[in-house]
Design a protein around this motif. Structure first.
Motif, PDB file in Angstrom:
ATOM      1  N   LEU A 183      42.526  29.039  34.029  1.00  8.53           N
ATOM      2  CA  LEU A 183      43.246  30.329  34.605  1.00  8.53           C
ATOM      3  C   LEU A 183      42.333  31.028  35.651  1.00  8.53           C
ATOM      4  CD1 LEU A 183      45.627  31.687  34.035  1.00  8.53           C
ATOM      5  CD2 LEU A 183      44.414  33.256  32.515  1.00  8.53           C
ATOM      6  N   LYS A 184      41.009  31.122  35.596  1.00  5.29           N
ATOM      7  CA  LYS A 184      40.282  31.922  36.618  1.00  5.29           C
ATOM      8  C   LYS A 184      39.197  31.268  37.075  1.00  5.29           C
ATOM      9  CE  LYS A 184      36.960  34.029  33.379  1.00  5.29           C
ATOM     10  NZ  LYS A 184      35.656  33.844  34.304  1.00  5.29           N
ATOM     11  N   GLU A 211      44.125  42.728  33.291  1.00 10.12           N
ATOM     12  CA  GLU A 211      45.188  42.694  34.062  1.00 10.12           C
ATOM     13  C   GLU A 211      45.113  42.999  35.409  1.00 10.12           C
ATOM     14  OE1 GLU A 211      48.468  44.659  31.983  1.00 10.12           O
ATOM     15  OE2 GLU A 211      48.807  43.077  30.534  1.00 10.12           O
ATOM     16  N   GLU A 239      51.146  36.710  30.291  1.00 12.75           N
ATOM     17  CA  GLU A 239      50.972  35.469  31.204  1.00 12.75           C
ATOM     18  C   GLU A 239      49.526  34.660  30.854  1.00 12.75           C
ATOM     19  OE1 GLU A 239      52.753  35.834  35.629  1.00 12.75           O
ATOM     20  OE2 GLU A 239      51.343  37.433  34.843  1.00 12.75           O
ATOM     21  N   ALA A 240      48.537  35.493  30.449  1.00 10.25           N
ATOM     22  CA  ALA A 240      47.352  35.030  30.208  1.00 10.25           C
ATOM     23  C   ALA A 240      47.085  34.357  28.738  1.00 10.25           C
ATOM     24  CB  ALA A 240      46.215  36.025  30.444  1.00 10.25           C
ATOM     25  N   TYR A 257      46.727  38.843  36.330  1.00  8.43           N
ATOM     26  CA  TYR A 257      47.721  38.215  35.265  1.00  8.43           C
ATOM     27  C   TYR A 257      48.124  39.420  34.268  1.00  8.43           C
ATOM     28  CZ  TYR A 257      46.398  33.623  37.278  1.00  8.43           C
ATOM     29  OH  TYR A 257      46.206  32.750  37.896  1.00  8.43           O
TER      30      TYR A 257
END
Length: 821
Positions: free
Chosen positions: A389-390, A371, A380-381, A376
């Protein structure tokens, strides 16, 4: 003349001072007398001219009347006893037959004729042969019965007890015993009782019980069957799976009262389980439905704990309780739960971002460091595609292809390697491992304080270890008392000194918060936060940390706490380590309580067998006595200290002790129950008839551990049977003499008959009678039995005068001489 309350007088009978009298006596005392009253004074010389002759006449009349009345009384007594015997025969449930030495029927009752269906013509004939032939026609095995009858007639001293089956399906219980005394055989008595319905019921019950027993015994589910209600429920069936699962046997758990303390040694948990079980049973009764199965932790005989699901099926006054073993499932669930909690604890404290993804690449775990690193939140993740996402969009396709290869082969460019990634303007990872090293050292020190010892010593070492690690001024390991109102120290150190049994209130104290909420820590100002706890201020404590001591079933047993007079140094892993130590301390407290409970149980069991009225003993497989109850001490005349550790040869008579190795060996070779009847000398030396019931008991591993024996004294029963037999023999003798006396009124023939009866009763070589001549003070020879004429003349040649031995004895004792000798 008088007889009892009856008087017989002459018409001119009147009172006078000139009188003479004589009384006649029997074995019951004076029953009457003869009284002569003279109306005129008798001449003064000597006793008068006729007085001597009159005295002889009176004496003769008294003796005749005494003999007459005594015989009449004996006849009446015998007649009364004959009525009693005949009445007993007729009202008896058994069929009774009495035969003489020649096999002829002497007497029988109506039950005998009715049971065997013997006709009136056969009964009137009194022929044992005809009666026997009538019986044989009805038997299933006539040859066997006839063989047994002939065997008993040939062996007159034998007693027999057999079951006799008839062709029509009936079954009789037959019992036969000889009538004999002094070596003389008078005949035999037969008793027959119908047991057909009982046998049918027994066979049906055996078949039903065998089927039910096999079904229960072979069941893969642990089963108990009990009868009764509540705490009085007696266990009548326990299957093999139950013993395999918990280790307990019927001897350990004879009823529900014994089961609950063994299965739930913790009193609080036991009451909790009992209340919940009763609630479910009552609900099932009200709703007329099956009981909802209940899960509980059961303590086994070997000290382990098993988690089971218990169910109940009620069959009238019998209850079937089932136990399904959930231990392995529980262990898996607990292990999984511990693993998840441990994983979360580790990852939460980790200095690295830790991310878990599923086979599709979606995030399933996202720790606190992730986090902070990626920005995130976990919500959310989780569930999102990690690559989307990343990863920068230009790199996503390459990473996706690499991930597909990884799913197939488990290999990839970054698997097993440490690489620098550019993410969020952050290059590289810097990790401080100083705290990890310190934690490892701390953990090692804590482990060393918790291993190698048990009981209170282990608790003391844990308290010392915790005090050193936290630089605490006081450490307390306390147990909850008074239903959660107070706590008492089991191990406590204050300023380096041991404090024993320190009791403190939980209300308004930090330990009360721990008891209610779990782990608590107050780095400073603890006395200000808990003003009701005066001890905190008195001892100037500032910091506090505490963890609850929970049992294996989740019940809070006590509190582990550390207090400082300075600000508490909050270690990063203090919660984890204190909870680990608290778990160890709780386990030690449970073990201490279990040992105390076991000791109390052993004392209770000893007290229980001591209250048993019959002697009880138990010994190992080598024949060495392990213990006994007070009744056995009294029976053997030895205290328990002299019995335990000894063998039968050390404390018992040799002839009995020599038999024990053989009896014990047979029982250990074939474990079960063994019953013996024998004679033994008690503490006073008196011979006692006893029945010994002996049964094996098992160790925890199922092997035979020894045997338990009880002794039942049946001396009075045996003596009563002998007395009944003697009374029957006496009655037979009296009946024989009575029949002889009732056939004649002539004194000579009467004496001859009596002599003949005595000759047969006593089995003597010769029997003689003498009549007493009171005037001549001599015994006059009368009759003889068993002598040839030549020998009889020698014995009956001369009267016996006052010099005869028994005459002297009779005169010296001032009693009437016997009629025969």
């Amino acid at each position: 003349m008088t007889y009892g309350d009856i008087d017989f007088k002459t018409p001119n009978c009147a009172g006078s001072e000139w009188r003479q009298s004589v009384e006649y006596k029997t074995s019951d005392g004076v029953i009457g007398g003869i009284y002569i009253v003279y109306l005129e004074q008798r001449p003064p010389e000597a006793e008068g001219p006729f007085l001597a002759e009159e005295r002889k006449l009176l004496n003769s009349l008294s003796e005749m009347l005494r003999t007459y009345f005594e015989r009449r009384l004996a006849e009446a007594a015998l007649a009364f006893r004959d009525v009693i015997l005949s009445t007993q025969q007729e009202v008896a449930l058994d069929g009774i037959l009495v035969v003489d030495a020649s096999g002829n029927m002497i007497s029988f009752n109506g039950g005998f004729a009715g049971m065997w269906g013997i006709g009136a013509d056969i009964i009137e004939s009194r022929s044992d042969e005809r009666a026997l032939q009538s019986v044989l026609e009805k038997l299933k095995d006539p040859e066997g019965f006839l063989k047994k009858v002939k065997y008993l007639y040939e062996r007159r001293d034998q007693i027999s007890k057999d079951e006799i089956e008839l062709k029509d399906g009936r079954v009789f219980d037959g019992y036969s015993a000889p009538m004999s005394t002094g070596g003389i055989y008078y005949g035999r008595v037969w008793y027959f009782r119908g047991i057909t319905e009982r046998k049918k019921a027994e066979e049906a019950l055996k078949e039903s019980e065998a089927y039910a027993g096999q079904s229960i015994e072979r069941s893969p589910i642990a089963l108990l069957v009990d009868v009764g209600v509540n705490a009085d429920e007696k266990i009548i069936i326990m299957n093999r799976r139950f013993t395999e699962l918990f280790g307990y046997t019927m001897e350990d758990v004879p009823d529900v009262r014994h089961w609950r303390p063994l299965a739930y040694p913790d009193a609080e948990y036991r009451e909790e389980v009992k209340a919940e079980w009763i609630r479910r049973v009552e609900e099932a009764i009200q709703t007329r439905s099956e009981i909802e199965p209940m899960e509980a932790a059961v303590a086994c005989k070997d000290g382990t704990t098993r988690y089971v699901r218990a169910g109940l099926a009620s069959l009238g006054n019998r209850n079937i309780v089932t136990f399904e073993d959930l231990t392995e499932r529980k262990k898996y669930e607990e292990a999984l739960k511990d693993s998840v909690e441990r994983f979360r604890s580790i990852t939460s404290a980790a200095m690295d971002a830790i991310v878990l993804i599923d086979h599709e690449g979606r995030v399933i775990f996202w720790n606190d460091k992730a986090e902070a690193m990626f920005g995130y939140a976990r919500e959310e993740a989780e569930g999102k595609d990690l690559h989307a996402l990343k990863m920068p969009e230009r790199c996503r396709e390459d990473y996706r292809k690499g991930y597909e290869e990884f799913k197939k082969t488990g290999r990839g460019a970054t698997v097993g390697k440490v690489q620098e990634l550019e993410a969020w303007n952050s290059v590289g990872i810097i990790r401080d491992i100083t705290g990890r090293r310190q934690a490892e050292e701390t953990l090692r020190a804590m482990v060393e304080s918790m291993v190698g010892t048990t009981g209170r010593e282990s608790l003391d070492r844990m308290a010392d270890g915790l005090r050193g690690w936290l630089a605490a001024d006081c450490v307390i390991i306390g147990e909850i008392i008074d239903d959660g109102k107070s706590a008492r120290s089991i191990s406590m150190t204050l300023d380096g000194k041991r404090i024993n049994d320190y009791i403190y209130e939980l209300k308004g104290a930090p330990c009360g918060e721990v008891f209610q909420k779990g782990f608590c820590i107050y780095p400073e100002g603890v006395s200000r936060l808990f003003p009701e706890d005066k001890a905190l201020a008195e001892m100037n404590f500032a910091g506090y940390a505490g963890a609850p001591l929970r049992s294996s079933s989740g019940v809070t047993l006590g509190v582990l706490c550390a207090l400082t007079r300075h600000k508490f140094k909050a270690q990063s892993d203090i919660k984890q380590i204190m909870e680990i130590m608290a778990a160890k301390a709780a386990a030690e407290i449970e073990r201490i309580r279990a040992e105390e409970s076991l000791n109390n149980q052993c004392q209770f069991l000893q007290l229980l067998i001591d209250t048993m009225p019959g002697p009880v003993f138990y010994k190992d497989t080598k024949g060495v006595f392990l213990g006994c109850n007070k009744a056995f001490e009294a029976f053997s005349g030895r205290p328990k200290a002299e019995i335990a550790g000894k063998t039968a040869h050390d404390i018992m008579q040799k002839d009995l002790a020599d038999k024990y190795p053989e009896w014990d060996g047979a029982l250990f070779d074939k474990p079960g129950v063994q019953v013996y009847e024998y004679e033994v000398a008690d503490a006073s030396g008196r011979r006692r008839s006893v029945i010994a019931n002996r049964a094996t008991f098992s160790r925890a591993d199922g092997s035979v551990g020894g045997l338990v024996g009880t002794v039942v004294d049946i001396t009075e029963k045996v003596e009563a049977e002998i007395k009944v037999k003697e009374e029957m023999e006496t009655t037979s003798h009296l009946l024989m003499i009575a029949r002889a006396a009732s056939t004649t009124t002539d004194i000579d023939r009467l004496m001859e008959s009596v002599v003949g009866c005595i000759h047969r009763i006593f089995g003597c070589d010769a029997s003689l009678s003498y009549l007493w001549d009171g005037e001549a003070m001599e015994f006059i020879p009368s009759h003889a039995e068993g002598l040839t004429p030549g020998l009889a003349s020698l014995f009956r040649g001369e009267p016996l005068g006052e010099n005869a031995g028994f005459v002297k004895e009779a005169l010296a004792l001032k009693r009437k001489p016997p009629l025969s000798h």
